[in-house]
Motif scaffolding. Sequence first.
Motif, mmCIF file in Angstrom:
data_model
loop_
_atom_site.group_PDB
_atom_site.id
_atom_site.type_symbol
_atom_site.label_atom_id
_atom_site.label_comp_id
_atom_site.label_asym_id
_atom_site.label_seq_id
_atom_site.Cartn_x
_atom_site.Cartn_y
_atom_site.Cartn_z
ATOM 1 N N LEU A 11 -1.466 0.267 -11.561
ATOM 2 C CA LEU A 11 -1.656 -0.447 -10.299
ATOM 3 C C LEU A 11 -1.593 0.499 -9.110
ATOM 4 N N VAL A 12 -0.694 1.469 -9.155
ATOM 5 C CA VAL A 12 -0.602 2.462 -8.075
ATOM 6 C C VAL A 12 -1.887 3.277 -8.005
ATOM 7 N N GLY A 15 -4.672 1.184 -6.522
ATOM 8 C CA GLY A 15 -4.451 1.027 -5.085
ATOM 9 C C GLY A 15 -4.772 2.286 -4.312
ATOM 10 N N ASP A 16 -4.422 3.439 -4.879
ATOM 11 C CA ASP A 16 -4.714 4.719 -4.225
ATOM 12 C C ASP A 16 -6.211 4.969 -4.094
ATOM 13 N N ARG A 17 -7.004 4.270 -4.905
ATOM 14 C CA ARG A 17 -8.454 4.439 -4.871
ATOM 15 C C ARG A 17 -9.158 3.297 -4.136
ATOM 16 N N VAL A 20 -7.919 -3.508 -5.192
ATOM 17 C CA VAL A 20 -6.887 -4.540 -5.215
ATOM 18 C C VAL A 20 -6.802 -5.022 -6.653
ATOM 19 N N VAL A 38 -9.544 -7.217 -10.642
ATOM 20 C CA VAL A 38 -9.623 -6.016 -9.815
ATOM 21 C C VAL A 38 -10.845 -6.147 -8.916
ATOM 22 N N GLY A 40 -12.522 -4.648 -4.801
ATOM 23 C CA GLY A 40 -12.395 -3.643 -3.750
ATOM 24 C C GLY A 40 -13.685 -2.899 -3.503
#
Length: 75
Positions: A11-12, A15-17, A20, A38, A40
């Motif tokens: 998940l991190v 999120g870093d990319r 959501v 997922v 985004g």
Amino acid sequence: MGWDECLAELLVQLGDRGLVAIVKMDGERVRDRWTVLVSGKPLGGELVRWDGNDLDAGLSRVIVQLQERVPGLLE
């Protein structure tokens, strides 16, 4: 590393990319109790969704779909 640590790390990374990610367990459902979603900008307005009973299998499937849609995403 336990699945809970792997899930948190995944998940991190997502999120870093700029993605959501939602992992949901619905105890009211008899079937397909897990949902992984997922979305985004890297997916161009589309999303990756999986529903089922085996979370490990679902996460694997979602990761494969993400790698197909956004090459190099999780390297």
